[in-house]
Write a protein that holds these residues in place. Structure first.
Motif, PDB file in Angstrom:
ATOM      1  N   LEU A 133      10.598  -0.530   2.251  1.00 30.11           N
ATOM      2  CA  LEU A 133      10.129  -0.057   3.553  1.00 30.11           C
ATOM      3  C   LEU A 133      11.319  -0.260   4.542  1.00 30.11           C
ATOM      4  O   LEU A 133      12.123  -1.271   4.481  1.00 30.11           O
ATOM      5  CB  LEU A 133       8.963  -1.052   3.798  1.00 30.11           C
ATOM      6  CG  LEU A 133       7.756  -0.680   2.818  1.00 30.11           C
ATOM      7  CD1 LEU A 133       6.559  -1.839   3.127  1.00 30.11           C
ATOM      8  CD2 LEU A 133       7.235   0.679   3.241  1.00 30.11           C
ATOM      9  N   SER A 135       7.372  -0.858   7.914  1.00 27.35           N
ATOM     10  CA  SER A 135       6.841  -2.398   7.603  1.00 27.35           C
ATOM     11  C   SER A 135       6.014  -2.748   8.867  1.00 27.35           C
ATOM     12  O   SER A 135       4.867  -3.349   8.551  1.00 27.35           O
ATOM     13  CB  SER A 135       7.759  -3.524   7.335  1.00 27.35           C
ATOM     14  OG  SER A 135       8.554  -3.672   8.337  1.00 27.35           O
ATOM     15  N   LYS A 138       1.812  -3.418   8.728  1.00 25.29           N
ATOM     16  CA  LYS A 138       1.626  -4.517   9.298  1.00 25.29           C
ATOM     17  C   LYS A 138       0.251  -4.437  10.379  1.00 25.29           C
ATOM     18  O   LYS A 138      -0.813  -5.167  10.507  1.00 25.29           O
ATOM     19  CB  LYS A 138       2.372  -5.773   9.866  1.00 25.29           C
ATOM     20  CG  LYS A 138       3.147  -6.253   8.710  1.00 25.29           C
ATOM     21  CD  LYS A 138       4.178  -7.065   9.297  1.00 25.29           C
ATOM     22  CE  LYS A 138       5.244  -7.682   7.982  1.00 25.29           C
ATOM     23  NZ  LYS A 138       5.992  -8.611   8.750  1.00 25.29           N
TER      24      LYS A 138
END
Length: 67
Positions: free
Chosen positions: A9, A14, A18
């Motif tokens: 990633l 990322s 998230k």
């Protein structure tokens, strides 16, 4: 020899992942709170209506004479 590619990633990927997990968790707990609050509200309304019906209100009784 076989090489296996791994999916790494990027920092941007990322952050998006998230954020997606955070939004999903927030939606889950918001629905969970509603799952508790809505039945509690319905039970409170039912209890209030039972209490109102059981009151002896003078408006509900007609004092007139029958003809």
């Amino acid at each position: 020899m076989i090489r296996v590619r791994t999916c790494e990633l990027t920092p941007m990927g990322s952050k998006i992942a998230k954020a997606a997990i955070l939004v999903t968790a927030m939606m889950f707990f918001a629905v969970l709170a509603l799952d508790i609050a809505v039945p509690a509200l319905v039970l409170c309304i039912m209890a209030l209506s039972t209490w109102l019906v059981s009151l002896d209100l003078p408006v509900a009784h007609k004092g007139g004479e029958a003809a």
